[in-house]
Design a protein around this motif. Structure first.
Motif, mmCIF file in Angstrom:
data_model
loop_
_atom_site.group_PDB
_atom_site.id
_atom_site.type_symbol
_atom_site.label_atom_id
_atom_site.label_comp_id
_atom_site.label_asym_id
_atom_site.label_seq_id
_atom_site.Cartn_x
_atom_site.Cartn_y
_atom_site.Cartn_z
ATOM 1 N N UNK A 74 1.011 -1.167 -0.043
ATOM 2 C CA UNK A 74 0.136 -0.300 -0.329
ATOM 3 C C UNK A 74 0.687 1.389 -0.125
ATOM 4 N N UNK A 75 1.839 1.128 -0.687
ATOM 5 C CA UNK A 75 3.635 2.055 -0.065
ATOM 6 C C UNK A 75 3.887 2.640 -1.559
ATOM 7 N N UNK A 76 3.115 2.889 -2.277
ATOM 8 C CA UNK A 76 3.581 4.016 -3.718
ATOM 9 C C UNK A 76 4.523 4.398 -3.402
ATOM 10 N N UNK A 77 6.030 4.174 -4.560
ATOM 11 C CA UNK A 77 6.229 3.336 -5.515
ATOM 12 C C UNK A 77 6.649 3.229 -4.833
ATOM 13 N N UNK A 78 6.867 1.898 -3.998
ATOM 14 C CA UNK A 78 7.709 1.138 -3.178
ATOM 15 C C UNK A 78 7.408 -0.776 -3.766
ATOM 16 N N UNK A 79 5.336 -0.603 -2.806
ATOM 17 C CA UNK A 79 5.111 -2.032 -2.839
ATOM 18 C C UNK A 79 3.876 -1.860 -2.631
ATOM 19 N N UNK A 80 3.356 -2.482 -3.955
ATOM 20 C CA UNK A 80 1.218 -1.687 -4.205
ATOM 21 C C UNK A 80 0.998 -1.765 -5.322
ATOM 22 N N UNK A 81 -0.316 -2.162 -5.546
ATOM 23 C CA UNK A 81 -0.813 -2.712 -6.724
ATOM 24 C C UNK A 81 -1.322 -1.782 -7.587
ATOM 25 N N UNK A 82 -1.174 -2.210 -9.171
ATOM 26 C CA UNK A 82 -1.059 -1.625 -10.391
ATOM 27 C C UNK A 82 -2.742 -1.897 -10.214
ATOM 28 N N UNK A 83 -3.183 -1.003 -11.691
ATOM 29 C CA UNK A 83 -4.048 -0.852 -11.875
ATOM 30 C C UNK A 83 -5.251 -2.447 -12.198
ATOM 31 N N UNK A 84 -3.753 -3.601 -12.367
ATOM 32 C CA UNK A 84 -4.877 -4.716 -12.919
ATOM 33 C C UNK A 84 -4.686 -5.359 -11.935
ATOM 34 N N UNK A 85 -4.335 -4.925 -9.964
ATOM 35 C CA UNK A 85 -4.035 -5.370 -9.137
ATOM 36 C C UNK A 85 -2.718 -6.217 -8.399
ATOM 37 N N UNK A 86 -1.883 -6.266 -9.679
ATOM 38 C CA UNK A 86 -0.877 -7.127 -9.414
ATOM 39 C C UNK A 86 0.243 -6.153 -8.540
ATOM 40 N N UNK A 87 0.905 -6.586 -7.497
ATOM 41 C CA UNK A 87 1.720 -6.174 -6.658
ATOM 42 C C UNK A 87 3.051 -5.894 -7.286
ATOM 43 N N UNK A 88 3.547 -4.788 -7.259
ATOM 44 C CA UNK A 88 4.961 -4.495 -8.214
ATOM 45 C C UNK A 88 5.440 -3.019 -7.224
ATOM 46 N N UNK B 254 19.958 -2.992 -11.083
ATOM 47 C CA UNK B 254 19.702 -1.816 -10.326
ATOM 48 C C UNK B 254 19.045 -0.834 -10.808
ATOM 49 N N UNK B 255 20.089 -0.127 -11.675
ATOM 50 C CA UNK B 255 19.869 1.235 -11.838
ATOM 51 C C UNK B 255 18.834 1.433 -12.843
ATOM 52 N N UNK B 256 18.480 0.215 -14.105
ATOM 53 C CA UNK B 256 17.129 -0.119 -14.587
ATOM 54 C C UNK B 256 16.364 0.065 -13.875
ATOM 55 N N UNK B 257 15.862 -0.501 -13.420
ATOM 56 C CA UNK B 257 14.667 -0.436 -11.823
ATOM 57 C C UNK B 257 14.432 0.970 -11.572
ATOM 58 N N UNK B 258 15.225 1.327 -10.656
ATOM 59 C CA UNK B 258 16.162 2.555 -10.338
ATOM 60 C C UNK B 258 15.460 3.996 -10.983
ATOM 61 N N UNK B 259 15.733 3.807 -12.220
ATOM 62 C CA UNK B 259 15.505 5.233 -13.409
ATOM 63 C C UNK B 259 13.794 4.913 -13.590
ATOM 64 N N UNK B 260 13.073 2.980 -13.714
ATOM 65 C CA UNK B 260 12.079 3.207 -13.702
ATOM 66 C C UNK B 260 10.807 3.907 -13.634
ATOM 67 N N UNK B 261 11.596 3.951 -11.994
ATOM 68 C CA UNK B 261 10.211 4.490 -10.452
ATOM 69 C C UNK B 261 10.946 5.450 -10.474
#
Length: 282
Positions: free
Chosen positions: A68-82, A268-275
């Motif tokens: 429940x803590x975007x953008x670190x740990x949350x559910x996207x529009x489809x309900x998937x944990x991301x 790591x940089x790829x994931x970091x840059x994404x968010x």
């Protein structure tokens, strides 16, 4: 008659010798060497699995996170944990050769869940503090962020942390951010996470919230029209890391090795840059 008697005597003698031999064999079956030590007593017990071996044997790394803590740990529009922490944890588990299993837990019950061994680690923006290091072990930090003071867009009274005295601040009860609020004289209103704090803030039920600056930036990027603003920030960045019960040295080292490898090969940089559009490990 004499021959018959001798025959009988010989048979009895042979039977007696055989019986004695069987008794000796039975007695010796459970003994070895002088003193008759039991063989099982000399066998070494099987070595207990260390924390890394146990995770690999189970085929999964159990991870405590909020969801429940975007953008670190949350559910996207489809309900998937991301989220950032979720993707980092998934990549770490992959490099350990196991699957990431996420166990969603409210922040205020997160450490209790770890204490009860419901999960092997927490990936949920847990700040490394001296107080927590007394009871828990941490991986190398995988993100650095600054706490910011957030108020509604039309608020003219709160311009700095010092203005929180007597004001209502929405905070998780066990968060170090809540301590910052109380240290500045705020009245704490308990919330389950960032999203609820923002909801209470925009509806006027609280005056402020101290929260992660990266979460604030992400929210403004996703919802530029949300009527909130950041008016102050903590000078020193907070270092967040995966959290473990003490005594899991092998697992902690393996996670550190995985994090280092992710930074070396650009994952790591790829994931970091994404968010965040930046390297948030610095």
């Amino acid at each position: 008659m004499k021959k018959f008697s001798l025959t009988i005597a010989l048979i009895l003698t042979l039977m007696l010798v055989a019986a004695c031999g069987n008794n000796n064999n039975n007695n010796n079956a459970g003994n070895t060497g002088a003193g008759g030590n039991n063989a099982s007593a000399t066998e070494q017990p099987a070595a207990a699995q260390n924390s890394l071996d146990a995770v690999k044997a189970s085929g999964k790394l159990r991870i405590g996170t909020e969801g429940t803590y975007a953008p670190f740990t949350f559910h996207d529009a489809s309900g998937t944990l991301t989220g950032f922490d979720v993707e980092i944890a998934e990549e770490v588990a992959k490099r350990l050769g196991v699957k990431a299993e996420f166990i969603e837990t409210q922040w205020d019950g997160m450490f209790a869940g770890l204490d009860a061994k419901r999960f092997d680690a927490i990936f949920n923006e847990v700040s490394v503090t001296d107080e927590r290091k007394v009871k828990y072990d941490f991986s190398d930090p995988y993100i650095i962020s600054k706490a910011v003071l957030i108020v509604s867009e039309n608020n003219k009274d709160i311009k700095s942390f010092d203005d929180l005295k007597g004001k209502k601040s929405g905070q998780s009860l066990t968060s170090n951010l809540g301590k910052i609020a109380t240290d500045h004289g705020a009245e704490i209103v308990s919330v389950e996470g960032f999203n609820q704090a923002i909801d209470l803030l925009t509806s006027g039920r609280i005056d402020a919230t101290i929260n992660d600056g990266l979460s604030f930036l992400d929210l403004k990027k996703q919802k530029p029209d949300v009527k909130i603003k950041s008016v102050d920030e903590i000078d020193n960045g907070s270092r967040s890391a995966a959290t473990f019960l003490k005594g899991n040295d092998e697992l902690v080292k393996a996670v550190n090795d995985a994090l280092a490898a992710m930074k070396d090969d650009g994952t790591y940089l790829k994931i970091s840059d994404k968010y965040f559009g930046a390297d948030v490990s610095k």
